[in-house]
Scaffold this active site. Structure first.
Site, mmCIF file in Angstrom:
data_model
loop_
_atom_site.group_PDB
_atom_site.id
_atom_site.type_symbol
_atom_site.label_atom_id
_atom_site.label_comp_id
_atom_site.label_asym_id
_atom_site.label_seq_id
_atom_site.Cartn_x
_atom_site.Cartn_y
_atom_site.Cartn_z
ATOM 1 N N GLY A 17 9.365 -7.329 4.538
ATOM 2 C CA GLY A 17 9.391 -6.336 5.605
ATOM 3 C C GLY A 17 8.657 -6.877 6.820
ATOM 4 O O GLY A 17 7.912 -7.849 6.734
ATOM 5 N N GLY A 59 10.360 -7.139 0.646
ATOM 6 C CA GLY A 59 11.530 -6.305 0.899
ATOM 7 C C GLY A 59 12.846 -7.004 0.635
ATOM 8 O O GLY A 59 13.832 -6.361 0.285
ATOM 9 N N GLU A 110 1.774 -9.572 -2.310
ATOM 10 C CA GLU A 110 1.142 -8.440 -1.622
ATOM 11 C C GLU A 110 -0.364 -8.343 -1.849
ATOM 12 O O GLU A 110 -1.072 -7.749 -1.048
ATOM 13 C CB GLU A 110 1.826 -7.133 -2.040
ATOM 14 C CG GLU A 110 3.170 -6.889 -1.376
ATOM 15 C CD GLU A 110 4.310 -7.667 -2.005
ATOM 16 O OE1 GLU A 110 5.442 -7.587 -1.506
ATOM 17 O OE2 GLU A 110 4.076 -8.371 -3.006
ATOM 18 N N ASP A 123 6.162 -3.472 -4.081
ATOM 19 C CA ASP A 123 6.871 -2.194 -4.004
ATOM 20 C C ASP A 123 8.378 -2.443 -4.053
ATOM 21 O O ASP A 123 8.823 -3.283 -4.818
ATOM 22 C CB ASP A 123 6.434 -1.422 -2.751
ATOM 23 C CG ASP A 123 6.705 -2.170 -1.456
ATOM 24 O OD1 ASP A 123 6.862 -3.408 -1.494
ATOM 25 O OD2 ASP A 123 6.767 -1.527 -0.383
#
Length: 374
Positions: free
Chosen positions: A70, A122, A145, A153
Protein backbone atom coordinates in the site's frame (compact mmCIF):
# COMPACT_ATOMS: atom_id res chain seq x y z
CA UNK A 1 -3.99 13.48 -19.80
CA UNK A 2 -1.94 11.19 -17.58
CA UNK A 3 -2.43 7.46 -17.93
CA UNK A 4 -4.68 5.76 -15.40
CA UNK A 5 -3.13 4.13 -12.32
CA UNK A 6 -5.16 1.02 -13.19
CA UNK A 7 -5.52 -0.10 -16.80
CA UNK A 8 -8.54 -2.21 -17.72
CA UNK A 9 -9.24 -3.91 -21.03
CA UNK A 10 -11.40 -6.68 -22.44
CA UNK A 11 -9.54 -9.23 -24.53
CA UNK A 12 -11.67 -11.10 -27.10
CA UNK A 13 -11.43 -14.89 -26.94
CA UNK A 14 -12.70 -17.69 -29.16
CA UNK A 15 -15.90 -17.35 -27.16
CA UNK A 16 -16.41 -14.75 -24.47
CA UNK A 17 -13.74 -12.36 -23.20
CA UNK A 18 -10.92 -12.18 -20.68
CA UNK A 19 -10.88 -9.03 -18.57
CA UNK A 20 -7.38 -7.67 -17.91
CA UNK A 21 -6.45 -5.38 -15.03
CA UNK A 22 -2.93 -3.92 -14.87
CA UNK A 23 -1.69 -2.03 -11.80
CA UNK A 24 -0.01 0.89 -13.52
CA UNK A 25 2.12 2.96 -11.15
CA UNK A 26 5.52 1.60 -12.10
CA UNK A 27 7.35 4.54 -10.47
CA UNK A 28 6.09 3.44 -7.03
CA UNK A 29 6.32 -0.29 -7.78
CA UNK A 30 2.55 -0.31 -8.36
CA UNK A 31 1.85 0.40 -4.68
CA UNK A 32 -1.86 0.70 -4.02
CA UNK A 33 -3.53 3.98 -3.16
CA UNK A 34 -7.20 4.72 -2.55
CA UNK A 35 -7.84 5.64 -6.19
CA UNK A 36 -6.41 2.31 -7.36
CA UNK A 37 -8.45 0.33 -4.85
CA UNK A 38 -11.61 2.11 -5.96
CA UNK A 39 -10.81 1.46 -9.63
CA UNK A 40 -10.11 -2.21 -8.93
CA UNK A 41 -13.35 -2.59 -7.01
CA UNK A 42 -15.43 -0.85 -9.67
CA UNK A 43 -14.02 -3.06 -12.43
CA UNK A 44 -14.48 -6.27 -10.46
CA UNK A 45 -18.08 -5.26 -9.74
CA UNK A 46 -18.77 -4.52 -13.40
CA UNK A 47 -17.25 -7.74 -14.66
CA UNK A 48 -18.91 -9.90 -12.01
CA UNK A 49 -22.26 -9.19 -13.61
CA UNK A 50 -21.08 -9.08 -17.24
CA UNK A 51 -21.92 -12.42 -18.91
CA UNK A 52 -19.36 -11.83 -21.68
CA UNK A 53 -16.43 -11.75 -19.20
CA UNK A 54 -15.40 -15.33 -18.41
CA UNK A 55 -12.15 -14.76 -16.50
CA UNK A 56 -9.99 -11.94 -15.14
CA UNK A 57 -6.20 -11.58 -15.50
CA UNK A 58 -4.39 -9.23 -13.07
CA UNK A 59 -0.77 -8.11 -13.48
CA UNK A 60 1.51 -5.18 -12.72
CA UNK A 61 3.26 -2.73 -15.04
CA UNK A 62 6.99 -3.17 -15.55
CA UNK A 63 9.38 -5.93 -14.60
CA UNK A 64 10.20 -4.93 -11.02
CA UNK A 65 6.98 -5.49 -9.13
CA UNK A 66 3.47 -6.81 -9.27
CA UNK A 67 2.66 -4.58 -6.29
CA UNK A 68 4.99 -3.53 -3.48
CA UNK A 69 2.17 -2.91 -0.99
CA UNK A 70 0.00 0.00 0.00
CA UNK A 71 1.00 3.65 -0.30
CA UNK A 72 2.39 3.80 3.23
CA UNK A 73 3.48 7.43 2.94
CA UNK A 74 -0.14 8.46 2.33
CA UNK A 75 -1.19 6.44 5.39
CA UNK A 76 1.56 8.17 7.39
CA UNK A 77 0.34 11.60 6.31
CA UNK A 78 -3.15 10.68 7.43
CA UNK A 79 -1.88 9.38 10.78
CA UNK A 80 0.18 12.45 11.68
CA UNK A 81 -2.57 14.82 10.54
CA UNK A 82 -4.94 13.40 13.18
CA UNK A 83 -2.96 11.95 16.12
CA UNK A 84 -5.22 9.60 18.03
CA UNK A 85 -7.68 9.54 15.13
CA UNK A 86 -9.98 9.29 13.42
CA UNK A 87 -7.51 9.18 10.51
CA UNK A 88 -9.99 9.57 7.70
CA UNK A 89 -7.89 8.73 4.63
CA UNK A 90 -6.08 5.79 6.22
CA UNK A 91 -9.21 4.29 7.72
CA UNK A 92 -11.16 4.69 4.48
CA UNK A 93 -8.29 3.12 2.57
CA UNK A 94 -8.11 0.08 4.85
CA UNK A 95 -11.88 -0.48 4.78
CA UNK A 96 -12.09 -0.28 0.99
CA UNK A 97 -8.93 -2.32 0.44
CA UNK A 98 -10.13 -5.14 2.68
CA UNK A 99 -13.53 -5.13 0.99
CA UNK A 100 -11.79 -5.50 -2.37
CA UNK A 101 -9.57 -8.29 -0.98
CA UNK A 102 -12.61 -10.14 0.36
CA UNK A 103 -14.35 -9.80 -3.00
CA UNK A 104 -11.33 -11.34 -4.74
CA UNK A 105 -11.36 -14.31 -2.34
CA UNK A 106 -15.06 -14.86 -3.02
CA UNK A 107 -15.21 -13.82 -6.68
CA UNK A 108 -17.41 -16.22 -8.69
CA UNK A 109 -15.29 -16.13 -11.86
CA UNK A 110 -11.71 -17.38 -12.26
CA UNK A 111 -9.13 -14.69 -11.47
CA UNK A 112 -5.55 -15.25 -12.63
CA UNK A 113 -2.79 -13.25 -10.92
CA UNK A 114 0.63 -12.86 -12.55
CA UNK A 115 2.68 -12.34 -9.37
CA UNK A 116 5.99 -11.32 -10.95
CA UNK A 117 8.69 -9.34 -9.13
CA UNK A 118 8.07 -7.74 -5.73
CA UNK A 119 4.83 -8.80 -4.06
CA UNK A 120 4.51 -7.23 -0.62
CA UNK A 121 1.77 -6.20 1.78
CA UNK A 122 -1.23 -5.02 -0.20
CA UNK A 123 0.11 -6.72 -3.32
CA UNK A 124 0.11 -10.04 -1.52
CA UNK A 125 -3.43 -9.29 -0.41
CA UNK A 126 -4.49 -9.03 -4.05
CA UNK A 127 -2.55 -12.11 -5.16
CA UNK A 128 -3.62 -14.31 -2.26
CA UNK A 129 -7.29 -13.64 -3.01
CA UNK A 130 -7.10 -14.78 -6.63
CA UNK A 131 -8.14 -18.28 -7.65
CA UNK A 132 -5.13 -18.95 -9.92
CA UNK A 133 -1.92 -17.45 -8.53
CA UNK A 134 1.19 -17.59 -10.70
CA UNK A 135 4.70 -16.86 -9.44
CA UNK A 136 7.91 -16.56 -11.45
CA UNK A 137 11.67 -16.81 -11.04
CA UNK A 138 11.74 -13.15 -9.96
CA UNK A 139 8.91 -13.24 -7.45
CA UNK A 140 9.95 -11.85 -4.07
CA UNK A 141 7.33 -11.89 -1.33
CA UNK A 142 7.40 -10.38 2.14
CA UNK A 143 5.13 -8.86 4.74
CA UNK A 144 7.65 -6.81 6.75
CA UNK A 145 5.05 -4.85 8.70
CA UNK A 146 6.83 -5.42 12.04
CA UNK A 147 9.47 -2.96 10.80
CA UNK A 148 6.91 -0.12 10.50
CA UNK A 149 4.65 -1.13 13.40
CA UNK A 150 1.75 -2.41 11.35
CA UNK A 151 0.72 -6.07 10.98
CA UNK A 152 0.30 -8.52 8.09
CA UNK A 153 -3.19 -7.47 7.06
CA UNK A 154 -5.12 -7.72 3.74
CA UNK A 155 -6.15 -11.24 4.74
CA UNK A 156 -2.78 -12.14 6.23
CA UNK A 157 -4.54 -13.34 9.35
CA UNK A 158 -6.20 -15.91 7.08
CA UNK A 159 -3.42 -17.13 4.81
CA UNK A 160 -0.65 -16.99 7.41
CA UNK A 161 -2.73 -19.13 9.77
CA UNK A 162 -3.25 -21.65 6.96
CA UNK A 163 0.45 -22.13 6.23
CA UNK A 164 2.23 -25.36 7.29
CA UNK A 165 3.23 -25.56 10.95
CA UNK A 166 4.54 -22.30 12.40
CA UNK A 167 5.64 -20.90 9.04
CA UNK A 168 3.02 -18.14 9.04
CA UNK A 169 3.83 -17.03 12.58
CA UNK A 170 7.55 -16.92 11.79
CA UNK A 171 7.10 -14.95 8.58
CA UNK A 172 4.73 -12.51 10.30
CA UNK A 173 7.07 -11.81 13.23
CA UNK A 174 10.25 -11.52 11.18
CA UNK A 175 9.11 -10.09 7.85
CA UNK A 176 11.35 -12.66 6.17
CA UNK A 177 11.47 -12.58 2.38
CA UNK A 178 10.41 -15.65 0.42
CA UNK A 179 10.44 -16.69 -3.22
CA UNK A 180 8.18 -18.52 -5.67
CA UNK A 181 9.00 -21.99 -4.36
CA UNK A 182 8.22 -20.85 -0.81
CA UNK A 183 4.97 -19.26 -1.98
CA UNK A 184 3.77 -22.55 -3.42
CA UNK A 185 4.90 -24.52 -0.36
CA UNK A 186 3.10 -22.15 2.02
CA UNK A 187 -0.09 -22.12 -0.07
CA UNK A 188 -0.17 -18.50 -1.24
CA UNK A 189 0.59 -19.39 -4.86
CA UNK A 190 -0.49 -22.21 -7.14
CA UNK A 191 1.87 -22.47 -10.10
CA UNK A 192 5.42 -21.53 -11.10
CA UNK A 193 5.71 -20.28 -14.69
CA UNK A 194 8.82 -18.57 -16.09
CA UNK A 195 8.29 -14.88 -16.82
CA UNK A 196 9.19 -15.35 -20.48
CA UNK A 197 5.88 -17.20 -20.98
CA UNK A 198 3.63 -14.34 -19.88
CA UNK A 199 2.40 -13.23 -23.29
CA UNK A 200 2.00 -16.85 -24.40
CA UNK A 201 -0.20 -17.48 -21.35
CA UNK A 202 -2.37 -14.47 -22.20
CA UNK A 203 -2.58 -15.57 -25.84
CA UNK A 204 -3.59 -19.10 -24.78
CA UNK A 205 -6.32 -17.74 -22.52
CA UNK A 206 -7.67 -15.77 -25.47
CA UNK A 207 -7.85 -18.89 -27.63
CA UNK A 208 -10.35 -20.54 -25.31
CA UNK A 209 -14.00 -21.02 -26.00
CA UNK A 210 -15.28 -19.90 -22.63
CA UNK A 211 -18.66 -21.11 -21.36
CA UNK A 212 -21.37 -19.69 -19.14
CA UNK A 213 -20.24 -21.99 -16.32
CA UNK A 214 -17.71 -20.57 -13.85
CA UNK A 215 -16.77 -24.10 -12.82
CA UNK A 216 -16.02 -25.11 -16.41
CA UNK A 217 -14.06 -21.91 -16.92
CA UNK A 218 -11.95 -22.65 -13.85
CA UNK A 219 -11.11 -25.98 -15.47
CA UNK A 220 -10.19 -24.23 -18.71
CA UNK A 221 -7.80 -21.93 -16.85
CA UNK A 222 -6.12 -24.94 -15.25
CA UNK A 223 -5.80 -26.65 -18.62
CA UNK A 224 -4.17 -23.51 -20.07
CA UNK A 225 -1.70 -23.00 -17.20
CA UNK A 226 -0.73 -26.64 -16.64
CA UNK A 227 1.53 -27.15 -19.69
CA UNK A 228 3.38 -23.90 -19.05
CA UNK A 229 3.99 -24.93 -15.44
CA UNK A 230 5.15 -28.38 -16.54
CA UNK A 231 7.71 -26.79 -18.87
CA UNK A 232 9.18 -24.86 -15.97
CA UNK A 233 9.45 -27.59 -13.32
CA UNK A 234 13.25 -27.74 -13.54
CA UNK A 235 13.70 -23.98 -13.13
CA UNK A 236 12.21 -23.41 -9.67
CA UNK A 237 14.47 -21.46 -7.30
CA UNK A 238 15.71 -23.12 -4.12
CA UNK A 239 13.14 -22.62 -1.37
CA UNK A 240 13.88 -21.33 2.12
CA UNK A 241 10.82 -22.14 4.21
CA UNK A 242 10.52 -25.89 3.78
CA UNK A 243 14.26 -26.60 4.37
CA UNK A 244 14.11 -24.47 7.53
CA UNK A 245 10.88 -25.90 8.97
CA UNK A 246 12.63 -27.77 11.80
CA UNK A 247 14.32 -24.53 12.91
CA UNK A 248 11.11 -22.53 12.51
CA UNK A 249 9.19 -25.04 14.62
CA UNK A 250 11.79 -24.93 17.39
CA UNK A 251 12.04 -21.13 17.36
CA UNK A 252 8.26 -20.68 17.59
CA UNK A 253 7.92 -23.24 20.39
CA UNK A 254 7.60 -20.88 23.33
CA UNK A 255 5.32 -20.70 26.35
CA UNK A 256 4.28 -17.20 25.26
CA UNK A 257 5.06 -14.53 22.69
CA UNK A 258 7.95 -13.22 24.78
CA UNK A 259 9.74 -16.54 24.67
CA UNK A 260 9.17 -16.87 20.94
CA UNK A 261 10.66 -13.41 20.41
CA UNK A 262 13.60 -14.31 22.65
CA UNK A 263 14.15 -17.54 20.71
CA UNK A 264 14.28 -15.74 17.38
CA UNK A 265 16.21 -12.62 18.37
CA UNK A 266 18.70 -14.67 20.39
CA UNK A 267 19.43 -17.07 17.53
CA UNK A 268 23.12 -17.56 16.80
CA UNK A 269 23.47 -18.70 13.22
CA UNK A 270 25.56 -18.29 10.10
CA UNK A 271 22.57 -19.18 7.93
CA UNK A 272 21.93 -15.96 5.95
CA UNK A 273 18.15 -16.37 5.61
CA UNK A 274 17.62 -17.12 9.31
CA UNK A 275 20.01 -14.33 10.30
CA UNK A 276 18.11 -11.78 8.20
CA UNK A 277 14.82 -12.98 9.67
CA UNK A 278 16.25 -12.67 13.19
CA UNK A 279 17.43 -9.13 12.51
CA UNK A 280 14.06 -8.13 11.07
CA UNK A 281 12.35 -8.94 14.36
CA UNK A 282 15.21 -7.58 16.47
CA UNK A 283 14.96 -4.16 14.80
CA UNK A 284 11.17 -4.15 14.60
CA UNK A 285 8.60 -2.82 17.03
CA UNK A 286 8.10 -5.14 20.00
CA UNK A 287 4.66 -3.62 20.51
CA UNK A 288 3.84 -4.55 16.91
CA UNK A 289 5.27 -8.04 17.41
CA UNK A 290 2.91 -8.39 20.36
CA UNK A 291 -0.21 -7.40 18.41
CA UNK A 292 0.90 -9.46 15.40
CA UNK A 293 1.16 -12.59 17.54
CA UNK A 294 -2.14 -11.93 19.28
CA UNK A 295 -3.97 -11.19 16.02
CA UNK A 296 -2.85 -14.52 14.55
CA UNK A 297 -3.85 -16.38 17.71
CA UNK A 298 -7.28 -14.76 17.96
CA UNK A 299 -8.13 -15.43 14.30
CA UNK A 300 -6.71 -18.97 14.08
CA UNK A 301 -10.20 -20.49 13.78
CA UNK A 302 -11.93 -17.46 12.23
CA UNK A 303 -13.83 -17.48 8.95
CA UNK A 304 -12.60 -15.33 6.08
CA UNK A 305 -15.32 -12.78 6.79
CA UNK A 306 -14.40 -12.67 10.47
CA UNK A 307 -10.73 -12.25 9.57
CA UNK A 308 -11.35 -9.08 7.59
CA UNK A 309 -13.66 -7.69 10.27
CA UNK A 310 -10.94 -8.31 12.87
CA UNK A 311 -8.26 -6.80 10.65
CA UNK A 312 -10.14 -3.54 10.06
CA UNK A 313 -10.49 -3.15 13.83
CA UNK A 314 -6.77 -3.69 14.45
CA UNK A 315 -5.71 -1.54 11.48
CA UNK A 316 -7.85 1.32 12.77
CA UNK A 317 -6.47 1.20 16.30
CA UNK A 318 -2.89 0.80 15.02
CA UNK A 319 -2.96 3.75 12.61
CA UNK A 320 -4.29 5.97 15.42
CA UNK A 321 -1.31 5.07 17.65
CA UNK A 322 2.02 6.95 17.35
CA UNK A 323 4.05 3.73 17.05
CA UNK A 324 2.95 3.34 13.42
CA UNK A 325 3.88 6.89 12.42
CA UNK A 326 7.26 6.52 14.11
CA UNK A 327 7.99 3.29 12.28
CA UNK A 328 7.16 4.81 8.89
CA UNK A 329 9.11 7.96 9.70
CA UNK A 330 12.28 6.05 10.51
CA UNK A 331 12.13 3.68 7.55
CA UNK A 332 10.53 5.68 4.74
CA UNK A 333 10.33 9.40 5.59
CA UNK A 334 13.55 10.46 7.32
CA UNK A 335 15.15 7.10 6.48
CA UNK A 336 17.43 7.24 9.52
CA UNK A 337 16.44 3.65 10.41
CA UNK A 338 16.48 4.67 14.06
CA UNK A 339 12.89 4.36 15.27
CA UNK A 340 12.17 5.38 18.84
CA UNK A 341 9.90 2.48 19.76
CA UNK A 342 7.53 2.77 22.70
CA UNK A 343 8.91 -0.35 24.40
CA UNK A 344 12.34 -1.95 24.32
CA UNK A 345 10.93 -5.44 24.88
CA UNK A 346 7.59 -7.18 24.51
CA UNK A 347 7.55 -7.89 28.25
CA UNK A 348 7.43 -4.13 28.84
CA UNK A 349 4.09 -3.78 27.02
CA UNK A 350 1.30 -3.44 29.63
CA UNK A 351 -1.59 -5.83 29.11
CA UNK A 352 -4.03 -2.92 29.09
CA UNK A 353 -2.12 -1.26 26.25
CA UNK A 354 -2.18 -4.41 24.14
CA UNK A 355 -5.87 -4.93 24.95
CA UNK A 356 -6.66 -1.44 23.66
CA UNK A 357 -5.68 -2.44 20.13
CA UNK A 358 -8.28 -5.22 20.23
CA UNK A 359 -11.10 -3.01 21.49
CA UNK A 360 -13.49 -1.66 18.86
CA UNK A 361 -12.93 2.08 18.33
CA UNK A 362 -16.39 2.62 16.85
CA UNK A 363 -19.99 1.53 17.41
CA UNK A 364 -20.25 -0.38 14.12
CA UNK A 365 -17.55 -2.27 12.23
CA UNK A 366 -17.10 -0.72 8.73
CA UNK A 367 -17.11 -4.25 7.28
CA UNK A 368 -20.13 -5.47 9.21
CA UNK A 369 -22.07 -5.75 5.94
CA UNK A 370 -19.68 -8.14 4.17
CA UNK A 371 -21.99 -10.91 3.12
CA UNK A 372 -20.96 -12.48 -0.17
CA UNK A 373 -20.59 -16.23 0.20
CA UNK A 374 -17.24 -17.71 1.17
Amino acid sequence: MSESSVLCSELPAAAGKVGRITLNLESTLNSLNLEMVNLLQAQLDAWRDDPTIAAVFIDGAGEKAFCAGGDVQALYASAIASPGGPCDYAETFFAREYRMNYDLHTYPKPVICWGHGIVMGGGLGVMAGCSHRIVTERTRIAMPEVTIALFPDVGGSWFLNHMPGNAGEFLALTGASINATDAIYTGIADRFIGSEHKQAVIDALCKQGWSASNEENDGLVRSVLRPFAEQCIGTWPAGQVEPHMASITALCDGDNVHQVIDNITGLETEDPWLAKARDGLAHGSKLAASWIHRQLWETRHASLLEVFQAEIQLATTVVRHPEFAEGVRALLIDKDRKPSWSYAASRDVPGSVLDSFFTAPWDSNPLADLSRGE
